[in-house]
Design a protein around this motif. Structure first.
Motif, short mmCIF file in Angstrom:
data_model
loop_
_atom_site.label_atom_id
_atom_site.label_comp_id
_atom_site.label_asym_id
_atom_site.label_seq_id
_atom_site.Cartn_x
_atom_site.Cartn_y
_atom_site.Cartn_z
N ASP A 1 -9.70 8.83 4.42
CA ASP A 1 -8.87 10.37 4.82
C ASP A 1 -9.70 10.85 5.74
N PRO B 1 0.57 -1.24 0.40
CA PRO B 1 0.18 0.05 0.03
C PRO B 1 1.60 1.45 0.12
N LEU C 1 -12.23 6.43 0.83
CA LEU C 1 -11.52 6.73 -0.97
C LEU C 1 -12.37 5.12 -0.90
N ARG D 1 -4.79 10.57 3.35
CA ARG D 1 -4.48 8.82 3.20
C ARG D 1 -4.50 8.25 5.03
N THR D 2 -5.22 8.37 5.44
CA THR D 2 -5.03 8.04 7.52
C THR D 2 -4.60 6.39 6.79
N LEU D 3 -5.96 5.82 6.62
CA LEU D 3 -6.24 4.08 6.68
C LEU D 3 -5.76 4.15 4.65
N PRO D 4 -4.42 3.83 4.84
CA PRO D 4 -4.96 2.92 3.05
C PRO D 4 -5.55 2.52 2.43
N GLN D 5 -5.01 2.29 0.25
CA GLN D 5 -5.86 1.27 0.48
C GLN D 5 -4.98 0.13 -0.09
N LEU D 6 -5.17 -0.55 -0.40
CA LEU D 6 -4.54 -1.83 0.00
C LEU D 6 -4.23 -2.61 -1.13
N GLY E 1 -10.27 2.83 2.01
CA GLY E 1 -9.37 3.68 2.24
C GLY E 1 -9.80 4.68 3.61
#
Length: 170
Positions: free
Chosen positions: A126, A64, A152, A78-83, A124
């Motif tokens: 943000d 990611p 996201l 992108r606090t929690l990124p996309q995998l 994700g």
């Protein structure tokens, strides 16, 4: 070590090496072929049955993209990124006998859907804090602002295909 123990150990190591060697080409390709054995049913029923097979994709997770720091925000984007996950749609193949319905040159009908690449990105998150960055105008303190939150959207990208045909022989 006894000779029987050495022989057993050698057989186990040989079996493990063969299993690893057989799995390596399947992992390199990205799909595992699956055949449906119908030969026994053909002999038991005394008739020609369709040939059926398929391919099962092996999904592989990617790396990611990490959070990106942006000037003017307290929390990175992108606090929690996309995998990202790469894999494929399963493929299938079917060839069935056709009793000369379309003429003498047509003995079978076949349908093939090859495995196709599939690229995905998980959803994700943000976020931004309800405070502005510290500023000199405010005595070096952060100011209040409305919090921001966003999702996201997941991404799905593929190009599936299929082939239908008739021809001589099975």
């Amino acid at each position: 070590m006894k000779s029987t123990t050495r022989g057993t150990l050698a057989a186990v190591i040989t079996g493990v090496a063969a299993a690893v060697g057989a799995a390596a080409p399947a992992a390199a390709v990205g799909t595992v072929p699956v055949a449906v054995p119908l030969e026994g049913a053909e002999q038991a029923l005394g008739m020609e049955l369709p040939q059926l097979g398929g391919q099962i994709p092996l999904p592989t997770p990617g790396k990611p993209e990490g959070p990106q720091y942006v000037e003017g925000r307290l929390i990175p984007e992108r606090t929690l990124p996309q995998l990202p996950v790469a894999g494929g749609l399963p493929g299938a193949g079917l060839r069935a006998p056709l009793p000369h319905v379309l003429g003498d040159r047509f003995d079978h009908v076949g349908l093939s859907t090859p495995a196709s690449d599939l690229r995905t990105l998980a959803p994700g998150l943000d976020l931004d804090a309800p405070l502005t960055p510290p500023s000199a105008d405010n005595g070096g303190l952060p100011g209040p602002k409305l919090p921001e939150a966003g999702v996201l959207a997941p991404v799905l990208q593929t190009v599936p295909g299929a082939d239908l045909g008739t021809g001589p022989g099975l």
